[in-house]
Design an enzyme around this catalytic site. Structure first.
Site, mmCIF file in Angstrom:
data_model
loop_
_atom_site.group_PDB
_atom_site.id
_atom_site.type_symbol
_atom_site.label_atom_id
_atom_site.label_comp_id
_atom_site.label_asym_id
_atom_site.label_seq_id
_atom_site.Cartn_x
_atom_site.Cartn_y
_atom_site.Cartn_z
ATOM 1 N N ASP A 85 9.713 1.460 4.455
ATOM 2 C CA ASP A 85 10.901 0.950 4.949
ATOM 3 C C ASP A 85 11.703 2.069 5.823
ATOM 4 O O ASP A 85 12.176 1.886 6.968
ATOM 5 C CB ASP A 85 11.631 0.019 4.086
ATOM 6 C CG ASP A 85 10.879 -1.092 3.438
ATOM 7 O OD1 ASP A 85 9.692 -1.404 4.139
ATOM 8 O OD2 ASP A 85 11.223 -1.670 2.554
ATOM 9 N N THR A 105 0.721 -1.157 0.096
ATOM 10 C CA THR A 105 -0.135 0.067 -0.105
ATOM 11 C C THR A 105 0.929 1.273 0.032
ATOM 12 O O THR A 105 0.459 2.322 -0.280
ATOM 13 C CB THR A 105 -0.898 0.036 1.288
ATOM 14 O OG1 THR A 105 0.131 -0.146 2.287
ATOM 15 C CG2 THR A 105 -2.153 -1.014 1.218
#
Length: 388
Positions: free
Chosen positions: A174, A35
């Site tokens: 991340d 997403t």
């Protein structure tokens, strides 16, 4: 690895003392998969598996890198004036990219460095070893050159390195999780606006078990970029009637009403995953805030099913781990985490059942796949930082 071990190793390799030592975590995403590049919501945590560094400024313009994880490569030397991507420079392209974009942003890096790296994130596991390294280098440069950087700017430079230097079309999750992580908290991030909240993570008598398929997954070579392109095409088809820029802007009722505009069955499936996963992530946040861990576990399961059948990024290894985990006593939920195509899955498991869980899942996996998985317990930690 502690700071004295880091300093010792640095001296062994470079023959001089390190100025400072550093740590940058890895990450797992609890829910909200694929997403982040679709303008949706994610719920990651920074973990104690990560990347350690020791570094020292040099008097000349030479960068010297050494990684204990790639000892056979030895010390890799790079002139500070030549921060271009070069395949033969291997893992050091990540630090080179970060340095390149820091310079491009106007920050003065006027001398070289010696940098020693040790990571305990398993290679190719999908726990963000590359993003961990990018943020580590950013923190090293901040400290050694006394550069004042907003943490979000460093996060963005990590993403820019991944996208424009390495060539992987990944989202910002991340680097954000690794740069902004906080002890015992998950990060609820809207990747469209970059607004975020820290969500206290009280797992009660449960722990997050990371299950590594031990199947290597090279992100740049996987179907990651293909999935992203499918989603972008779906958005352009929906734009015929809808004023949207990303799939993350849609609720399911709107998507359902206009999905006829998408001219391909696979693209409908990809978009449906993103829209529903976005809603699951919001529900998961609420479940954590109200202490409903059973509800949270069910959302993890639903996420995996969607990734398996609609987004099609799991495969035999991840499916075997998740499906076997669902059958075990004391498991609230399990799903793949990361990009997929190998890498890791996670399970929310009662502390008292962890050993039985590892034995049963490990045995079944080996029977089906032909080799053993690895298991780790994920401890949640703060973001990239100076140690001493």
């Amino acid at each position: 690895m502690n700071t004295s071990q880091l300093r010792e190793k640095f001296k062994e390799v470079f023959g001089v003392e390190a100025d400072h030592t550093f740590f940058s975590p890895g990450r797992i995403n609890l829910i909200g998969e694929h997403t982040d590049y679709n303008g949706g919501n994610v719920l990651p945590v920074a973990i104690t598996l990560g990347t350690y560094g020791a570094a020292r400024k040099r008097d000349d313009k030479v960068l010297r890198f050494f990684s204990a994880n790639f000892e056979e490569k030895g010390i890799i030397e790079v002139p500070l004036e030549n921060l271009r991507f070069e395949k033969e420079h291997n893992w050091t392209n990540y630090p080179k990219g970060v340095l390149h974009f820091l310079q491009e942003a106007g920050h003065t890096i006027d001398s070289g460095m010696d940098i020693y790296i040790y990571g305990n994130i398993p290679n190719g596991s999908g726990l963000s070893s590359s993003s961990s390294l990018e943020l580590l280098i950013g923190v090293i440069v901040e400290k050694l050159y006394d550069i004042k950087l907003e943490r979000l700017d460093l996060v963005k430079i990590g993403k820019q390195t991944e996208n424009d230097f390495i060539g992987v079309n990944s989202g910002i999750m991340d680097q954000f999780a690794i740069g902004m992580g906080a002890d015992q908290c998950a990060i609820y991030l809207d990747t469209n606006t970059l607004k975020y909240d820290l969500v206290p993570l009280d797992l009660k008598d449960n722990v997050v078990v990371i299950m590594n398929t031990n199947k290597r997954r090279e992100l740049a070579d996987s179907k990651y970029n293909e999935r992203r392109a499918e989603c972008e095409t779906a958005v352009s088809e929906l734009q015929e009637k809808l004023d949207i820029q990303t799939l993350g802007e849609l609720d399911f009722l709107t998507f359902d009403a206009y999905s006829y505009l998408i001219k391909d069955e696979n693209r409908i499936k990809r978009a449906r995953h993103v829209v529903l996963e976005n809603q699951r992530t919001l529900q998961a946040r609420k479940a954590l805030e109200t202490g409903d861990l059973e509800g949270f576990g069910r959302l993890m399961n639903a996420s995996h099913v969607s990734l398996e059948y609609d987004y099609e990024v799991t495969g035999l290894e991840l499916d075997t781990l998740a499906h076997t985990a669902w059958e075990q006593e004391g498991v609230l939920g399990a799903r793949m985490t990361g990009a997929g195509f190998g890498g890791c899955a996670i399970a929310l498991v009662n502390k008292d059942k962890v050993e039985d869980f590892k034995k049963a899942v490990g045995q079944r996996y080996e029977e089906v796949v032909g080799y053993a998985p690895s298991f780790y317990i994920a401890e949640v930690t703060g973001g990239s930082r100076v140690l001493d």
